[in-house]
Design a protein around this motif. Sequence first.
Motif, short mmCIF file in Angstrom:
data_model
loop_
_atom_site.label_atom_id
_atom_site.label_comp_id
_atom_site.label_asym_id
_atom_site.label_seq_id
_atom_site.Cartn_x
_atom_site.Cartn_y
_atom_site.Cartn_z
N UNK A 55 44.50 41.61 23.14
CA UNK A 55 45.46 41.12 22.15
C UNK A 55 46.84 41.74 22.36
N UNK A 56 47.85 40.91 22.48
CA UNK A 56 49.21 41.39 22.72
C UNK A 56 49.65 41.26 24.17
N UNK A 57 48.73 40.98 25.09
CA UNK A 57 49.12 40.84 26.50
C UNK A 57 48.01 41.21 27.44
N UNK A 58 48.30 42.20 28.31
CA UNK A 58 47.33 42.64 29.32
C UNK A 58 47.09 44.13 29.19
N UNK A 59 45.98 44.58 29.73
CA UNK A 59 45.65 46.00 29.72
C UNK A 59 46.38 46.72 30.85
N UNK A 60 46.61 46.01 31.96
CA UNK A 60 47.26 46.66 33.09
C UNK A 60 48.20 45.70 33.80
N UNK A 61 49.17 46.28 34.48
CA UNK A 61 50.18 45.50 35.20
C UNK A 61 49.89 45.58 36.71
N UNK A 62 50.60 44.80 37.49
CA UNK A 62 50.54 44.91 38.94
C UNK A 62 51.95 45.17 39.45
N UNK A 63 52.05 45.84 40.60
CA UNK A 63 53.38 46.06 41.17
C UNK A 63 53.62 45.05 42.29
N UNK A 64 54.77 45.15 42.92
CA UNK A 64 55.15 44.19 43.95
C UNK A 64 54.22 44.21 45.15
N UNK A 65 53.74 45.40 45.53
CA UNK A 65 52.83 45.49 46.66
C UNK A 65 51.52 44.75 46.39
N UNK A 66 51.01 44.94 45.17
CA UNK A 66 49.75 44.25 44.82
C UNK A 66 49.97 42.74 44.80
N UNK A 67 51.09 42.30 44.23
CA UNK A 67 51.38 40.87 44.20
C UNK A 67 51.47 40.31 45.62
N UNK A 68 52.07 41.06 46.52
CA UNK A 68 52.18 40.61 47.91
C UNK A 68 50.82 40.51 48.57
N UNK A 69 49.96 41.50 48.34
CA UNK A 69 48.62 41.45 48.94
C UNK A 69 47.81 40.30 48.35
N UNK A 70 47.96 40.08 47.04
CA UNK A 70 47.22 38.97 46.42
C UNK A 70 47.65 37.64 47.02
N UNK A 71 48.96 37.48 47.19
CA UNK A 71 49.47 36.21 47.74
C UNK A 71 48.98 36.00 49.17
N UNK A 72 49.02 37.06 49.97
CA UNK A 72 48.57 36.94 51.36
C UNK A 72 47.07 36.64 51.43
N UNK A 73 46.29 37.30 50.61
CA UNK A 73 44.84 37.06 50.60
C UNK A 73 44.53 35.63 50.13
N UNK A 74 45.31 35.15 49.17
CA UNK A 74 45.09 33.79 48.66
C UNK A 74 45.41 32.76 49.74
N UNK A 75 46.49 32.96 50.47
CA UNK A 75 46.85 32.01 51.53
C UNK A 75 45.73 31.93 52.57
N UNK A 76 45.18 33.07 52.92
CA UNK A 76 44.09 33.10 53.90
C UNK A 76 42.85 32.38 53.35
N UNK A 77 42.52 32.64 52.08
CA UNK A 77 41.33 32.03 51.49
C UNK A 77 41.48 30.51 51.39
N UNK A 78 42.67 30.06 51.00
CA UNK A 78 42.90 28.62 50.86
C UNK A 78 42.83 27.93 52.21
N UNK A 79 43.41 28.56 53.23
CA UNK A 79 43.37 27.98 54.57
C UNK A 79 41.92 27.83 55.05
N UNK A 80 41.13 28.84 54.82
CA UNK A 80 39.73 28.77 55.26
C UNK A 80 38.94 27.77 54.41
#
Length: 491
Positions: A284-309
């Motif tokens: 309630x009120x939002x999220x318990x934890x945040x992510x930083x730019x490095x995590x966002x970058x790794x998530x995006x890269x991992x997602x691109x690989x998963x979608x391609x496969x």
Amino acid sequence: MKQGAAITNCGTLPLAEVPLLTRAEFGRFVADSVSGGSRISAMFACDAPGGLTMYAVLAGASTGQICVASTKPSGGMDSIVPECPQAHLFEREVSEEYGIEFRGHPWMKPVRFMEGGPASAATCDFFRIGGEEVHEVAVGPVHAGIIEPGHFRFQCHGETVHHLEIALGYQHRGIAKALRGRPDRRRTMLAEAIAGDTSVGHATAYCSALEALCGTDVPARAQVLRGVALELERMANHIGDLGALAGDVAFLPTMSFCGRIRGDVLNITAEMCGNRFGRGLVAPGGLVRDIDGDVAGRMSASLSKAVSEAEEAVSLLWDTPSVIGRFEGTGTVTRALASAIGLVGPAARASGLELDSRRDFPGGIYRMSHIPLSVWDSGDVFSRALVRWMECQRSAAFVREQLASLPGGPVSAPPADLPRNRITVSITEGWRGEICHVLLSDDRCGILECRTVDPSFHNWFGLACAMRGGQISDFPLCNKSFNLSYCGHDL
């Protein structure tokens, strides 16, 4: 026609302003609203101030409005099911919980196993068809795989299924009752557990309802990350089910690849919050934890690989005639039938219904960023598989876009105290379809009633209809193409 009170998604109003209709007016209001294009998102009874009260929540996709009305059901009511089939399970549920008689209901029997209540749904009589060589096949509640318990009773002539009745209730945990009282961390965890594969969806719907009642403004960054988590949850389940559909027709390449890729998508969610199913992320009120730019970058890269496969793995399905031959024309639900029985989510969109809560009742990031609707019209297993794949692709594009432009700022806001005697309706588009949470506060600033409607509650009857006239050997394939939640139904 008497009207209900109109609100938008996560709008609130005092309980005293919910129109109290006579029983006849209430039935007319529901039936006329559905014939006018609305759907029943929730219909339930509870012990409200002034005695037992029955509420109806009608969602109008074309208007974006949600209409709420109430009545006093004591003494029994005339059933609206003969005129409005999508009300059948709601009336059975109210009758099971409060003993209300619905005169003229065509098949009144319990919905779930209720301790101390009527007989279990699985031990009641089943509808039977008579005639020479007609036979009955009973499947479950214990199944050959690691799945939840449910009982399926087929009426067959030869291999042809003429009727399927589904009896659930084995997973009843009393979650709706446990969600009453003062909101706390434990209740948010219970909301996550309503359906284990829809943790983010139910947590988002529940927390959005609380925030609406309290007037909490959720920070923009939290709204975006909630959307990211919701779409990752959608992708993981759709990719896993596409692999399972391939397995049901013994097409092992896609089955094997998608099983592994689903795990990769779950791991992206784990990168975000430490849990593969998004547990402990939304509060309630939002999220318990945040992510930083490095995590966002790794998530995006991992997602691109998963979608391609995933594109390579799923393309094998569409390029294999034997697979398409098994998918096409199997388990068809027409557009008219889907509309009449109130299907939601990918199952509805695969029958040609243009329904999607992200577009029709947008909340959070979906008010600012839109995902194109994925619709097909053949209503069969092929259509349900194709819609799921289209949604995967569009969810991936949405997630990459959001991760690339995350707004700054905090991810949580302090929740305020609950106001007294108000009602709100929260609708979130989970991966199975519309998740509806209706919260009523009491005069002690607690939750009087938390009524949850998982999309499976709407869609189980669709699976039964999809089997009519089909081969009983097609049941696993049809079942997987819907992949409904047992515990989300049983609550």
